[in-house]
Design a protein around this motif. Sequence first.
Motif, PDB file in Angstrom:
ATOM      1  N   PHE A   1       0.855  -1.184   0.000  1.00 21.84           N
ATOM      2  CA  PHE A   1       0.000   0.000   0.000  1.00 21.84           C
ATOM      3  C   PHE A   1       0.894   1.238   0.000  1.00 21.84           C
ATOM      4  CE2 PHE A   1      -2.903  -3.126   1.944  1.00 21.84           C
ATOM      5  CZ  PHE A   1      -3.966  -2.981   1.062  1.00 21.84           C
ATOM      6  N   VAL A   2       0.516   2.218  -0.817  1.00 24.47           N
ATOM      7  CA  VAL A   2       1.304   3.447  -0.928  1.00 24.47           C
ATOM      8  C   VAL A   2       0.388   4.659  -0.829  1.00 24.47           C
ATOM      9  CG1 VAL A   2       3.145   2.405  -2.303  1.00 24.47           C
ATOM     10  CG2 VAL A   2       1.164   3.400  -3.467  1.00 24.47           C
ATOM     11  N   GLN A   3       0.986   5.766  -0.458  1.00 20.50           N
ATOM     12  CA  GLN A   3       0.296   7.048  -0.417  1.00 20.50           C
ATOM     13  C   GLN A   3       1.104   8.033  -1.246  1.00 20.50           C
ATOM     14  OE1 GLN A   3      -2.223   8.991  -0.403  1.00 20.50           O
ATOM     15  NE2 GLN A   3      -2.840   8.917   1.774  1.00 20.50           N
ATOM     16  N   MET A   4       0.426   8.984  -1.853  1.00 18.34           N
ATOM     17  CA  MET A   4       1.131   9.975  -2.664  1.00 18.34           C
ATOM     18  C   MET A   4       0.371  11.293  -2.671  1.00 18.34           C
ATOM     19  SD  MET A   4       0.465   8.034  -6.316  1.00 18.34           S
ATOM     20  CE  MET A   4       1.094   6.498  -5.666  1.00 18.34           C
ATOM     21  N   ALA A   5       1.133  12.353  -2.823  1.00 17.54           N
ATOM     22  CA  ALA A   5       0.527  13.683  -2.894  1.00 17.54           C
ATOM     23  C   ALA A   5      -0.124  13.893  -4.255  1.00 17.54           C
ATOM     24  CB  ALA A   5       1.589  14.741  -2.647  1.00 17.54           C
ATOM     25  N   VAL A   6      -1.034  14.856  -4.298  1.00 18.48           N
ATOM     26  CA  VAL A   6      -1.778  15.139  -5.525  1.00 18.48           C
ATOM     27  C   VAL A   6      -1.092  16.254  -6.307  1.00 18.48           C
ATOM     28  CG1 VAL A   6      -3.988  15.931  -6.461  1.00 18.48           C
ATOM     29  CG2 VAL A   6      -3.944  14.387  -4.500  1.00 18.48           C
TER      30      VAL A   6
END
Length: 982
Positions: free
Chosen positions: A850-855
């Motif tokens: 699972f990853v998170q990233m800025a928009v």
Amino acid sequence: MMVTFVSQCEKSALKKTRRVLDAFANRIGDNTWQTLITEDGLLTVKKMLRKTASKSTAVSCHWIRSRARSQFLWVVGSKLKFNQQGIVPVNTTAKEIIMDVKQLKPIKGVVYANTHLQKLEYHLFAVGFVAEQLYLNFYPEKTKLANAAFISGCMHDIGKLDPSFQSWVIKPKNKTYQAEDGQHIDDTKFSFEKHPRHNEISALIFQCLSDSAKGICAIKPSIKHAIYWHHAKAFRVKERDGFDTYGKIFNKLKSNLGEKTQQLLSQHSIEMLNTVSEIDKQYRKSENSLLDKAYSKEFDDETLVNYEYTPLPAYKEYPLSESLNDYQNKILTNAHNNEVRACLITADRWVSSLSATDLSSYIKNNKLNDLVEEQLANNVAVESSLTSHIQTCLNAFPDSERSQKQSAVAKKLAEDIEHVKVLAGAAGCGKTKIALEWAGLRGAQQIIWVCPRVQICQGMFTELKASDEPYLQDATVEIFTGEFKYTNNFETPTPESEQLIADIVITTIDQLLSGVISHTKADRLLNYLSAHIVFDEFHEYINMPAFNLLFAELVISRNQLNNGSNILLVSATPNYFYLENLLNLDVDYDVVEMPSFNCKKYQFDFVRYDETKEDEANPLYQNQKLTTFTISNTATTAQKSFIHNLAKENAVLLHSKYKKSDKQQLFNSVFESFKKSGTGVFDQLRSGPIVQASLNISCDYMISEMTTAENCLQRMGRLDRFGQNDNVNRYTIVIPENVYINKGVGAVSRFLATSNSLLSSKAWYQFLVDNTDNGNKVFTIVDIYQLYKDFYQLPSAVDLIEQDSISAMKKSAMLITAKVSEPQTMIARKKQQTQRAKISNNSLRGDSRFVQMAVCNVDNQNTPAFIEEYAYTIPVDEMEKVDNLTASTELIQGYGDSTNNLLTYMVKKHHRIKGGTKPYKDFILLNDAKDPEYPVHLSYTPNDLLAVGGESARHSAAIYYAVCEKQAIGAISNKNLTYKKD
């Protein structure tokens, strides 16, 4: 939001949790806190509690919604301290009440199988007999393997003669114990780190006692496999100390039991098997028992010397071979092992669920067959009206020449019940309708419709049930994937108790294989054997490592079923090489073709280009006048071309690198725009390979990157799919210059090589050029599919196809060894209930996290705007699903390039950006990222970067979630966000 925390912690956990909760909330009681807090703050509290959690930790959190209502959010630590609503239970008990239940007391000298106090000899015989009958229910002609199921059942728990187990099983406190993985010693003073589990001891006993057994030589490997693997392998911290050979198991056992070990392996085991044999003779009213042939009546002390270094059975064995015959032989062996093991595990679960009294009654009254029938009735699809629903569907179609031909094909497929059948036919010829008619003619009570990807499941679910004009008006249709579990429409979630029981279950190959690659879902294989099966777009597995071999195992297991194979493989491009050389099918007999009624004309164009150019000189970047599908081999190419033409064309972008909500919304938009009589909202579709199969949409012109014959024709199936164009339909295939001159390696070559298809793609391209007069000939669909068949008859092409196939098989063997060879279970740790699914350790799709990233907003393609927002937020309520993103560990770690290693950057910077003081090692973060609440950050918002130096600290390879005014663009690296002219 106002929240309340309730602590039920004990021992040292009291101080730890109080320090955390006192820092964020007001203490309003000895064990209760309350405060106003933001969602981000609440997530921080939860993470801090988890960091200090131990076995004694138990904290629940409730959201105060109003004076009269609160909402339970989560528990950190032991969920057993709370009920399902997070409330502390008062005056309740999970124990049996002596007034309500007739207590059985252990009798001295009796050997027991479990805490139900089933006698071990009764349990062993019953499991063996039920496993045998279960196998014969599916395979009445495979008597040898039924014998293997019987013998493995009779010896699967012989290791419970272990004195350590017997002293544990009779303790009153263990009366209500129920392990998730069978009956194992569960004592804080006992450790399986130093002691073998009962399946390991059982495997050792069988190995020793069957040494001179000659009557079971052919089935001995299957028996060994089933006995050892009827439980998942125990995960041990000190694995290298060894439980991997028979000699090591014996030594561990001897160090704990001393002189009792020899008695366990010889006298006690032989006496128990003699007793089981006598029960078998009495039950069957026979003078002989097959079990007698499986073990020696005497034990030779020297026997174990021969096996001191012999490894225990591997779960899966595939060779790194250059011969396809070697893979074919191993497919057959592994398929048989799957069948015997599934029957043993299922029989063990059925018998273990009985009380000791009921088990004794079943045996004494010769009623075990009734048990099998009762359980099959509960586990197999009930009588349904599916065939009548299918007939209603068919009656709605006109009695045209096309319908008559479809019916003739369906009848031909249904005539032969013994063989695996293959339905081939061009896109749009009605293969779905034919498959339904085939199932109706075969009297299907349930169809399991298996697809290679979730997107294909969505398309099939929409086509069969969830559209305005569904195929099946009255039948129940269920979609069952990791992220979608709905019945009849996408607004009706399927309750857990009603999953997998619909008339038609549409699922992925991953879900089906869970019965083969795991222990807990092993009995699903029996559901698979009971239903009618349609493998849609099966050609996609052929170059997929692991899937190509495991899929073949599933197909082989349909042979010799008692009511016919009842399996249909469906594809416009069936890959005749794979059918012949891996599935051992006769392509002239087992493949039935539905001819296309589309008489429109098609013509190929071949365009060479410089793949380093990202402008109008590159055909993939050009704007088109007609309704066009531009299909790339990768999502990145589609994204970059979409961004480049953002202000020039009315296009939609579809690929696989979206969060779940965007993927569903865009999938629906594409379908509604380009379906038959669609809205036509968009003029262009830019896409990765995601649209090339089972999506009932059409365009007037197509551009495609060079690819395999299968992908090429699958993509062409979306070109004038409904036969509405009078002009010649042009299909442009673009070939990188370096591939054309066979010099150098570019992005396209690298991609095709990693997908085991470079040689066969080149062969197909050259074949097309030669047989289309370099694109000057005009063809019909029928002509083109004849070319496809001719391609598989060309010796030079077949040689290259075989080389790619062997490369794929080798990768499969390595992946299966790494991921599937040993289903494992944690020991000495009780599993806590979780509301959110985590990534499996045995995922075949690659090591994803699972990853998170800025928009990032790319409306101005030359100046991306990095905004203060992340791609998704994690709901505080654990009952709510996370609208998450995943990425491969290779991408996260930069594919071996340290300059692109985002995880290393995360390790160094994240604790400063997000708070805290301790940087963690890579492997810890990767392991945590299997949980959606602990994603790896692949990029940060501008404000978050201020803590580490601001904009200058942005990683060059950072991956952002790009959006524009029109739609989401998805995960894309920083270096691909802007268009740069050369």
